[in-house]
Each structure stands twice: as C-alpha cells, then as structure tokens.
Scaffold this active site. Structure first.
Site, PDB file in Angstrom:
ATOM      1  CB  SER B  73      51.267  36.529  72.412  1.00 47.17           C
ATOM      2  OG  SER B  73      50.531  37.699  72.679  1.00 47.17           O
ATOM      3  CE  LYS B  76      50.267  37.184  75.832  1.00 48.81           C
ATOM      4  NZ  LYS B  76      48.215  37.318  74.964  1.00 48.81           N
ATOM      5  CE1 TYR B 198      51.800  40.526  77.380  1.00 44.49           C
ATOM      6  CE2 TYR B 198      51.163  43.218  76.790  1.00 44.49           C
ATOM      7  CZ  TYR B 198      50.827  41.226  76.679  1.00 44.49           C
ATOM      8  OH  TYR B 198      50.162  40.396  75.780  1.00 44.49           O
ATOM      9  CE1 TYR B 250      46.333  35.015  72.210  1.00 40.01           C
ATOM     10  CE2 TYR B 250      46.991  34.413  70.107  1.00 40.01           C
ATOM     11  CZ  TYR B 250      47.120  34.915  71.562  1.00 40.01           C
ATOM     12  OH  TYR B 250      48.186  35.140  71.468  1.00 40.01           O
ATOM     13  CB  VAL B 268      50.420  39.744  66.744  1.00 45.88           C
ATOM     14  CG1 VAL B 268      50.838  40.504  67.180  1.00 45.88           C
ATOM     15  CG2 VAL B 268      48.691  39.571  66.473  1.00 45.88           C
TER      16      VAL B 268
END
Lengths: 446, 446, 446, 446
Positions: B73, B76, B198, B250, B268
């Site tokens: 992530s 991103k 992705y 998050y 992650v």
C-alpha cells in the site's frame, strides 16, 4: 535628509485583503440559515464579517466583524483544550477518540462496547469532553469554560440566554447522545447537567474578532497575542490543532484540509475559525450554511485566503538560503560552501535563519567534512547572531556535534551578541553547551 | 593554528539516533506477519530496518535497511501523485474523495450513487487511482507507475513476480471492490486490467532506504534529494502529503496524526514511510503487524522519533528572534526596536531568517510606525542578506508596502549581496520590486 | 325429475374475481420499467397478466397471462429449494442465513468474518445458493436449475439469450458480491461460473400462468397440481415458504407480510408470485416497479386479493363446529356435549373435520371426563368417517389416549368405512392403533 | 355392559409431553442470567417452567410454571395490540414500521428523516408504541396497559417495584432512543413519562402459566380461552401475530421462524411466548440467555415442541379427504366422485370438514361438471351437517355458485340440522343464501 514622508497611516495590505474578500463574497447568497431554533433562524442572512489576528497581536477586520452571535460548535476545540489541561491527554484519549469519522456533526459514532465517541468535534465527543472539565459542581464547570473562552478572546464573553433556553428545550438529539454514552459508561457525570453545560457553552456570544483572537491564541502556542496571557500550554494547542485539522469541518474535514489546508472549526450559527500555526488566526461570520452545516461564505472566503496567501499547511517553500555561511579572513564565502574556515586561528561557523533538522544537518555535514579534510584550529566559533528560531531537533543535533568536536580537543564557543540562549533540550539529546556570556569572554578576552 | 583534529569520521548523531531506536525496539515481538498469501507469510518476522534521508540527500540507516520486500500500500500515495499529475486535481477529486473514513484498509466506503471511494489510501480508492494513470495500454500504465516509484527511490525497482501472481490469485476482495466501482460507473477502465495493475504496483520490491528516499522526495517538494531529479511537482506533493496526513494509516490515521504528527503510509508487508515536510523522509521495515494492519515496530519507532525529535507537524517553536533589526550610525539596534532608522541619509531595514506572514507583518507594522512618526529620508534600503527563505505571502505583503512607500516619493531598494531574488509572486498581490543588481547600482553608484 | 338445467359452462367465480382485479388495476400506471439493461427497458409497460392455480390443478387467468418475460429473482426460492434438496438444510444454513435484513435486493449484507449472506432472497445469497446446486460442471448446474423450474411450471422453460448476455455484460455489482463471498470463503466455486449460472437462471422465460403453477407447486407440498409430479419434498417447501414469508419482497417484506400475509417473491422484470399454503398459487406480471423494485400493480392486486379473499396467513376463522359429536340410541347429540355415550353396549365417538391439536384436545378432555364420571362399556368405537384431514399432533394425542383406554380393559376400534388410515406417526408419540379393516371386522363381524 | 373403567384421571398426554421436555432440558446450563440490574441478576439460574394453554382453556404445565418474574419485552406485542385498538392500524403504521431489521433488541433502527422505528418489537419501537396508548395522563396509560396484560393473563397482574426503579435508574439507552425519536418528531409525548411507562410495563410480574394464557388469547382470536373474555379484536391479533412472526426474536427472528415456525416473543428475564394460531399458546421461563438475549432453554424447548408436534406454520398436512361426498339412492359414493347425484328427485351435495378455498373450489368444479353433463333435478340440497369450519372465501365462492344455479331455475337449499349459519360474507362476494330453517321447511314440509 528629507523630512517625514507622508505615507498614509491607513495603509494596510492585510486589512485591504480582507476588504477585498468581503467585497468579493458579500453577494454570495447560497445556503440557508439554521432554523432548528427560532433564535438562530432570526439571524440576518446577509451578515458577513471577517477578522484576522496575527501572532503579533494586531487585528485586521472587514464587514460586520463586531456583530455578536453564539459560538456554537466553535467552542468545542477550546473546551477540548481545557479538558486536556485538566485531566491530561491520556485520560482524555481514553474517553474520546481522535479519529475522523467522515460523518455529520450529529452522528452517533460511538465505539462499540465502550461508548467512546470518535472525536471531540462531533456533538457526542464534545458533550463528553465538556463533562471532563474539572469542577466541583456543574455551575463551576460552565464558569471555567466561559473563563477559558473569554481569555482566548481577550475579553469577558456573555451568554445568550434565549438561545441557551431554546437549545435546551429542543436539544433532544444531543440529550440522546448523552444518554447513550451514559449507558455505555463513557459519560460518567449526570446527563442533564452535562448537556446543560454543553448547551450553555454553545450559547456564549462572540464576534468575528473574538473568533480571530481565539484562533490566534492557538496559532501563538496558547498565548493570547493581544493580551499576552498564557491561556493554554503549547502542547495542548498542538493537540487541539491536530484534531481541528482532521475533524474540524464534519464530513467536509478531509476536503477542507485538502483545499484550505488549515486547522479549522465551524459552527451552526455561521462562524468559522481557521489557524495558520505560528502566523495568525482568522474568524469569519456568515450565517447561511451549506448542506454539511458549514458557513457558505466562510468556506469560500477561507479557500480564497488560503490560496492567495499560499497558506496550506503542506505548502513547501522551495528555495532556501543555506543555514550557514563561511566567514574567513577573505570575507564572507559564497553560498553552499563546504564548511567553516579559519579566521585568524579561529574557525567561524555563522548560522542564520530558522534552524531546523535540515539546516542543522547541513551544518553537521560541513563540520564532519572539515574534520576529515582539514581539522580545526584551536577554537571553533559558532555564530548564532542571525539565527531567528531554533527547532529542538536542531539544537540537539548541534549540541551533540559540539560535544564530539570538543572531545577532539577543540574549544567550541557559541556566540550571540544579544545574549540569547537559543539551543534548548529535546527528548533525545542532552544539551550542555556553554552560556553565551562565558563563550564571549573566552573568545574575546580583551 | 593547530593541525587537523581527529574527529571520528563515523561521528553521526542522526545515524546514531537510528541505531538507538533499532536497539530499543528490536526485541518488540508483538503482532503477526500477514499471511493471506504464502509469500508474505514467509517473511522473516524479526527483520527490522530503518532509514532516514534528509532533503540534502544524505542517507542514515540502521538494521536491515537494505532488505527487500514488496511495497504494497505504500505505492498508493505515489500513484496518487502520478494520477494528479496526469489528469489534474479536479478530475481526480471527481473520481476519488479525500475524506478519511475511519475505516479499515479494505473497507468498501463508496459514495452512494456515484461509487466514488472515500479516499485514495483505502484499496478501493487506490484501484481507482491506478486506473486514472494515463496509458495507451495496461502494460504501459504499470510501466509508468514503476517508473515514478523508481525515480522517487532513485534506482530502478523490480517486481516480485511470485507475490504478484499470488495477490492476483487471492485478491477477490479487491476484485469485488473494482466490480462495485465499475458497476457504479466510477471505475471506467476494464476491471481485470485495473486490478492486475494494482496488484503489480503492490508487488514492486523496495528496501527501507528506498522508502526513505521516496519519502524524502515528498519532503523535498518532489525533487529526489539524492538524484536531484524533479520527479513530482511541488503542488502535487502538497496534495499527496495532505491525504497521507488524514488517511495514511487506515483507521489509526487520526490517532497517528495526533501522536506522531507526520504524513505517513503503511503497507501490509511491514513497511512504513513518514515525511517531515522540508526536512526528511523515513522508511521503516518490520513485518509484524498490529490488528489494524500497521507494522508494530514501525509505529512504535515512528512515535519515538517524532517525540524525541519534536517533529509533530503542529509543533510550534516558541521563541523567535525578530525578523528584522535596526541598523544605524550607532551600530546594530536592540531586539524588538520599532523600525529602521537612517544610516547616513539612508534608512536601512535588515531582515533575517524565514520571512513568513508573521515576520512580514512585524516589518509592516514597523514601517507604518516609522512613516507616521518620522518619515523616511530619501531612500530606504531593505537588506535581505540574512533572509534564508521567503514565503509568498511575506513577499507579497512586503512588495505592497514597498509600493506604498515608493508612492510617497521615497526610493526603496532591496539588496542582497549574493544576487538572490527572494521575493516571488502570490495570487493576491502583484510583486514588482526591482532586481537586486539594479538596487545596488542605485544605492552605491561608486 | 327435470332435465339438465342450463347452467352456463363459463360460470367461474374465481376467474371472475381475477377479471375484476385486472379491470380495477389495469389503469394504474405508477412506477417505471427497470431499464438497467435495454432488454428489460423495452418491456411493454402496460402489460398486465394474472393467474391463479389451485391445488386441485385448475388454472384461472385474466389479462396477458400468457405473455413471456424473464423470471429474474423469482427463480431464487426455487433454486433455494433445489439446494436444500441437494445438500440438506444444515449445509445450506451454514452458508446462507435466513435472517431478513431489511435491506434492498442488491445489499451486500454479508456476515462479518464468514461472508455468509443474510438470506437467499438477496442477490448475494441467491448467487451463493446457486453455487450449492450439485453438478459436475457449471453447464449441468444450470440444466438442473432449468429442470426444476420447468417441472414446477409444468412445461419446459426456455432462456432469453439476449437478456442473459446483457445481464452478464452489466452485472458487475453481482460479480462484486460473488468476489466478496469468494474472498471471505463462503462462495467456494469459481466466481465467474457462479454468476454466469445465476444470470442464466434469471433469464429463464415464464408467463404469469407458469408463475402461478410454480407457486401452486409450493402451495401443494411440492407436488405440481397440474402434472401431479412430486417436484419438491414437503419439508423443503415449508422451508422455502418460510423464507419467502420473511425475505421475499426485499425491504418491503415485513410490510408485505403484515398487509398481504402470503409468502411471496417478486422480480425486477415485473413478476410476482404469492402462495396460499394448501390452497393455491398466484402469478402476476406487470413491469412497472415501485422504488423498492416490486411490481406496482403486482403488489396492489395482491393486497386486494388477500383482503377480499381473507387470505392472510394469520387470519383465524372464528367459529368452529365441535370436532366430535355424541351419537347414541337417542340420535345425534347436541353441540358441545361432554363425550361419547353407549349405543347398544358400544360407546361411539364420531369425529369430524380437520383433526388438529385443538380438536384432539377437545376429544381427549371428553374421553377423560367420561372415564372419570361413567366409564366405558366393553367397547369404544372411534368413528373417523367425517374426518377430512389429520394433523400429526392430533394423531399422536389420540393414539396415546386410545392406548390408555385399552390399558383399562376396554376394546377400542377406529372405524372408517373407506379404509382410510388417517392416524400417522409424529416425533413425540408412537402410534400403534389397529388397521381400520381389522377394527371393522371386530365391530361388525356379520 | 361393563361398569366404569378405571382410566387414570391423571392421564394427560399434553402435560406428559411438557414433563418430558422439562426433564430433557432442565440440565442445559448454557447461557447467563441478565445482570444489567441486580434484580435480574439475582434470578435463580436453574428455574425452568413450561405451560401450555389450549384454545379450549385447559392449562398444562411442568416445572416452575408458577414462579413469578418480570414480563420485560414480552409486554411489547400486547401493548402493540392495545395501540392498534386505540388508534387504528394506519395511525400506528405511520409511527412504527413492521420491517424486521435483523438487529439486536436495543438497536437504534430509526428511519432517516422521520425517526420511525423499524418495528414495535425493538425497544425504540416499543417505547413509541407505548406512547400511542390512549390516556389522559401517564398514570392512566400504564393502568390501561396493566389492564390489557391482566385480561390476557386472566388475573390481575402486579408490578415489581424494585425492578421498575432499577430499570428506571439504569435505562439510559432506552431514554436515549426516546430522545432520538422525540427529536425526530416520531415520539410526541413527554420523553420521561414515555420511558417511565415503558419501564413499568416491563416490570409487570407474570408466571409461565400467565404467559401461556396470554399467548392462548392471541391463538384464540383475542378471546381469553380461560375467562372467555374478548380482550382483543380478531384483526388485531392477526396483526400482532404477523409482527411476532417476523420480528419477535430480535436478530434470531428469521432463524426462529425457519426452525420453530411459530409467532413468538422473548424477554430479557428469561420468558418466551409462542403461539400456534387457533390451537394454543406456550409460556416458558428459564433465565439463562444466549448471546442474542433469548432464553437458552426457552429456545431449545420451543424447537423441540415445534418439531415433535409438527407445529411449523408452513407445515402442510398432506393427505386430505374430499370436502364433499355423493349421497344417492345407491348409498354413499366413493371418494373423489364427480359430484352430487339425485336422491329421489333431489340432488344432494354433502360437504364436510373445514371449508377453505381449496375445498370450495373442489365443490365448484363438481357442480359445474354436473351442470354441464347432466343438469340438476328440481332441487339441490347442500348438506353442511359435517362442516366444522368455514373460511370466508369458501362461503363467498359457494354462495356465488348457489346464485348461479338458482338463476337456472333450480331450488337450492343449504341444510344444517343444528341451525348453524356457516356461510358468512367476505369483501368480494355478497352472500345471500336462505336461512337454514326456511330451507328445511321447503325440503321436508311434513
């Protein structure tokens, strides 16, 4: 020498900018005045006031900047500050979260099991925060709240009793939130007195200038720049500003921070405060609200100020002069030079501007390079005359470096002709440099 | 003059701080390695690397800072930057929001009706963001993404094919999010190629040093401080940092910003990046995750760095030297003096440090006072020699003031011995002061 | 004796009632035809057909009862029946719940952790249910589904390929639901084949008469009343009817059961089925839908049928004749008498009607009273000639009582001149009464 | 003829079944007693009572069926009945929905905008329902509620004041729900008196026998079968039973109806009521609750009763004797024969059992066939002697048919030797057959 030049005493680029914003947005009549109680519904929809208070304490204003209205939700960050001061950050965090919920002002947003509201800027979190303010009795709690609001505003603030009674009479949703929290055990004071105090704090009367002063108090590390009073601790203002940054504008908070980039808070009566940390606070008043409950002209004018003044928190000013300069027998060196050189048996490192991590690192690298490549003469003078501000991390890094150089047998002195002691301690390093006077005496015994 | 002093070339307070953090947290074995695919589950749970890259380009590291892992992530924010650059902020905002949702990484969080995901840091928003990257074909889209990641890292980055294939094979929740968005019309490219790209971007291989370099590129206004390449526009980095500040961790994002106070992003596989704007970037790697999916040691070490270095975005450095000083025939004036005085028929205003709103306002007030009280001689010299940085708002305010004084018949020159042109334009004011060379020639014709 | 009386062969009160309903609602043009695919959008909005099939197999119809349309969601209860038959109720319940969610047809409604959809009538639950149908290959799965639908309808049903292809092409929300379930582990077959089969089952072509026949098959304990085929087991039909009662009409299910009181299911093409258990099934077709996705005229006509025919499941028919009568030498006794009396040395208990718990209890109480007050002669005849139906609980209660009386030395015989064996076993009691033929021989040896 | 046979007066298959259930489940000690107030927490966890009351009024019981406990949520359906009676179904539906929410008992579940709770079985809906009971003052409202509960139970019920005071003192979640509804405008009475009355109704003291009697009153169309009093209108009981069927067991409601198949309601003190419409009511008491708040042994025993007694609402008793039989000169005809034949110049149609839609349709089809094939002699006798019950739809269908036959010149008489008038009117048809006495006089003038 000529005589005094007739510069207009009314010359005022900041006030002028506010006047232009007022003129530009005064005709924007989108949105509707909140009318869930008659006292709000009767507000003049056309009212529009702006004010800016800098950390130096000057006030700039435009439009109806002295018209009073009830503070409503803009009380929340200040009462949050009071609760943080009263019971400490850990006790507050245990009872109220700091997580933006992406939800409306009156969302329920309680953590399952604990009844902990998401954050102190939604009503549930605000009611709980109010209940955390230390007081022997509810009346004292409100007076302490009024006191902190007044000290942030720099004048004693009153209460609109009609609004208070009306909020009290129609505030069943807030009462419901309080009962839910009381049931879950997160609200531990009496429910009715908690919401009563909350309604009272929402009914405190302010002007746009008051709001700007309150915001400037947050911008100024908790010291009201107009009165000079230390109302809030610096740490508390950092915490409050963080929560305003993520949660201050309800479900528009993320987009607000993206577009405007300033910690802020809005209220249902049409007020908005925004803070440019270390610079100034803004207060706006325009009672017509958008569908999220934020003042239409308040948001629009804030976006314009932020864009025109380039105030976004994340804005990075690109070009930076070096944090130090080489000064030697041959006069000041050029930019970007690789470190201090000797000046009559003394190496001089002249620092300047705001010493932050990056500027301290620059100096460190230069000092290391010098140590490797040429070494130091008997003494190294670090001249802080043109240092304007020093971040703790820079102080700590420089101090560590000074210690290392001293350990090599070099005398290091930090000089400042005004006797300022700029270097302070941080959590990581122990700062142990000499007092400036002592340095000077060693350097220039004559 | 003594010879070179043997200062240890390994002397390194920043690297030393990282080493201490590594030692302090290396034994923290809380949390679990993500194991939804075998390739992640087989990570060494004990691995722990830290790196810091300053805006000057130096690299500091501790532990396994060169061990590779998949970026996941943390890709991103960089792909978001690429999409912003490709199609512009308005087109991106129309398709992906910037509102923190208080929800987990794999939350659905689509706006009813439009299918617009809340923000680009949750998976749905990231998949949509990826689809916005301009490309003639999916393969080109991924290569453009790999290219921007590589340029931010300063070296060509590879892909872990086994992780990619495994993510692709098990990524049904992400596929579901993509189909929901495709159904709602927010995702307009082919679903399978969107998720394929992705998954590929998540499988790019990095080290903690790579992450720190990427973070430092954001800290440095888009210029990779190690390669000097302008990878991203400054405006884009501001936008990306804002979203990282509110949505990067998050459902821990609010608490992270409250406690750590730095824009950040976690992945992650155990990576974390954090950015201290204009100062440095950090990269951490430790694969054991907490229940929210953030690296346990990554979060703990980040909190420690922030606290010890006092890095919180909202931290306000309290004491500030004045932004200008009075210099006259009688030598430099004392702090806080009320403005420039004459120096042989010329008034001199010597500014210093970082010119921001507040410091410009200080100067403005002094200039006004002087104009009211004494007026100016024939010329006013504004000496910018010790100005290290200038915020646009300060430039604009000063420029307006200079214009007003010039309108009163006073010659105003801004001097800078190095020829730096510090004042720039902003949206509000038109900056029109003279070039420094020209100023000098008028002041000192000899 | 007169000759045949010319009663009109077209005389038909049931068909007449449907004709009146058609006339009454045909002009109701509220609602809109579903248009998410062109094939549905091109339906004739004015089409309106009604059909009723009784458990005796007769068909009554009005309007365009033979116009074909795609079955859409009305396939769900029948595929649920097939899954229950294939893998058993426990295996199905483990994968799909039976809890109404109060949500729309396309709600996500998956149980956290397990990905178990709330019920089989929402799309997620229906896709999962389809995947549970036993088959060696997807094509076989669809053929087994088409087969059960066809056998319930009593004729081979076709597929509208254009609708199938269009659903397949636009069905990304359903595909997303399937991927979410596959990710969570509740859907274990291949996602694409699961949704492909689901889209195919939705594209099966039916008429209002087909729907009424399918509903009548459920009303008739799983036996198609027109073909006599046992398509579904009685237990399965009970389970399917229960889920239709609570979940059949999406977020209108509760109000539908409250107002209409019949298990039902609607589909997006405008079909509605409703079941009056043990009595009949209804099929309606009218493509204009209300905002919940239910056929406007389908709902309105169903409400009218239910009200006029007093069909609500919970309707309790108030007055009931006694379940038994006293018959002795003095002729039939009066209502409510306290039990059987002797008839030439034989006590006779003549039962009548539908033996349920309540009527069996009445008989039990009378038999106990008689035993206490007068005792029985040598033989007790229980005459079941006029018993029309016997609930298992009544059989069990009577049988236990017969055993107790026999244990007292009294000969008990149950007679039925047609040789029907009405008493059956239930889970609670063991039924062990004699065969009717044997009883008769002992009572009437001549 | 032998004398009275010593049949044991204690012979009791229904009571015996309850005793066996008690024995079977008494050792199940799963679950925990509710302890949110001390008065509930002090309940004897081992207490276990069962009772069944049939529509004939007999009481069967096992275990601690006479132990008192507070009724809690089981009051909800009865207060809903009172509200329906007081203000009518439309006014009630406007304020409280009937949609199962799949949510827990204390869910908020208010319709956005209106604040209308989903259904009257969750707390919010129950509080609102209570407020709808007509009363001049709150005290009167509670007395009217206590009165209806007492009349359903057949004895005056008391209140546990300690429980009431404790509920009142700790009921902040319910108070919150009430404030939310008051805010939204759905609750229009004073909040405190609404929750006060609600807490009082929850504190009414009952036994398992009371609950069974109350349930039997619902089973018996609103007439208390033990007192004979008409407490509730039949229509109201149908509405209440429907809501119990879909919403009575909180978020277990769907699965309960699937498994047990009876309208039911549970309470936090451990009570459960279940209703077999037209047959009986059950009351259970066992205070240990499962995680959904339903009595563990109450649910387990109910499942066992339902399964063993085959009581599921959707159970369809398969085999049915024909609803009519042919009787002529040649004696009774065989089953399934095609209609009435002449008997000395008179055709006789002897109907039997429960006349429903299906049996009436059978008769209709036979009468039509006869009319087409042979016609009728001068008179048709419809013998209703063995009809035990007649559904309105059957009455209407037969009446319409009689009119058609009479229109053909045939005299039709319906006979019933006891003078019962079985045929009643329904909304669809006008019933206009002759009085039975008149029929007899024309048939048998002698």
């Amino acid at each position: 020498m000529t005589g005094p030049v007739p510069v207009s005493p009314s010359f005022d680029p900041i006030g002028g900018a506010l006047e232009r914003l007022h003129a530009e947005f005064v005709d924007d009549d989108r949105g509707s005045v909140a009318d869930y109680i008659p006292q709000l519904g009767s507000a003049d929809p056309g009212a529009f006031g702006l004010a800016l208070v800098g950390v130096a304490g000057s006030v700039y204003e435009a439009g109806e900047s002295e018209r009073t209205f009830t503070i409503q939700s803009i009380s929340k960050p200040f009462v949050y500050a009071l609760a943080l001061a009263d019971v400490g950050v850990d006790a507050v965090l245990e009872r109220v979260g700091v997580e933006p919920s992406g939800e409306a002002f009156n969302a329920i947003s309680l953590e399952p099991g604990t009844g902990r509201p998401s954050n102190p800027m939604i009503n549930a979190g605000a009611i709980l925060t109010t209940s955390l303010v230390r007081a022997a009795a509810p009346a004292e709690r409100f007076e302490r709240i009024r006191d902190v609001l007044s000290r942030c505003a720099g004048r004693p603030l009153g209460v609109d009793d009609a609004v208070f009674r009306s909020e009290h009479g129609t505030g069943d949703r807030n009462r419901a939130l309080a009962y839910l929290m009381h049931h879950a055990g997160s609200l531990t004071t009496d429910v009715e007195s908690a919401v009563d105090t909350y309604f009272r704090q929402c009914s405190v009367l302010v002007t746009a200038v008051d709001l700007a002063t309150m915001a400037a108090t947050l911008a100024n590390g908790g010291v009201n720049p107009r009165t000079g009073e230390e109302v809030l601790a610096p740490t508390v203002t950092e915490q409050v500003l963080t929560v305003m940054a993520t949660c201050g504008m309800y479900d528009f908070s993320g987009e607000w921070l993206f577009r405007v980039g300033l910690p802020a808070k809005s209220g249902v009566s049409g007020g908005v405060v925004a803070v440019s940390p270390s610079q100034f606070g803004i207060g706006l008043y325009s009672p017509r609200l958008d569908e999220r409950g934020n003042s239409v002209r308040g948001v629009a004018a804030s976006e314009a100020i932020s864009e025109r003044f380039t105030l976004h928190l994340m804005h990075q000013v690109g070009r930076t002069a070096p944090a130090f300069e080489r000064i030697g027998p041959d006069g000041p060196g050029s930019e970007g030079a690789a470190g201090p050189v000797t000046d009559g048996g003394v190496a001089v490192l002249a620092m300047q501007g705001y010493l932050e991590f990056a500027s301290a690192e620059q100096a460190l690298l230069a000092l290391r390079t010098r140590a490797r490549e040429g070494g130091y003469p008997g003494a190294l003078v670090i001249d802080l005359d043109h240092v304007t501000r020093c971040h703790p991390v820079a102080a700590a890094l420089l101090d560590t470096m000074i210690g290392a150089i001293e350990a090599g047998g070099v005398t290091v002195v930090t000089v400042d002709r005004r006797g300022r002691r700029l270097l302070a301690s941080s959590g990581e390093f122990t700062v142990r440099h000499e007092a400036v006077a002592h340095c000077r005496s060693r350097l220039d015994p004559a």
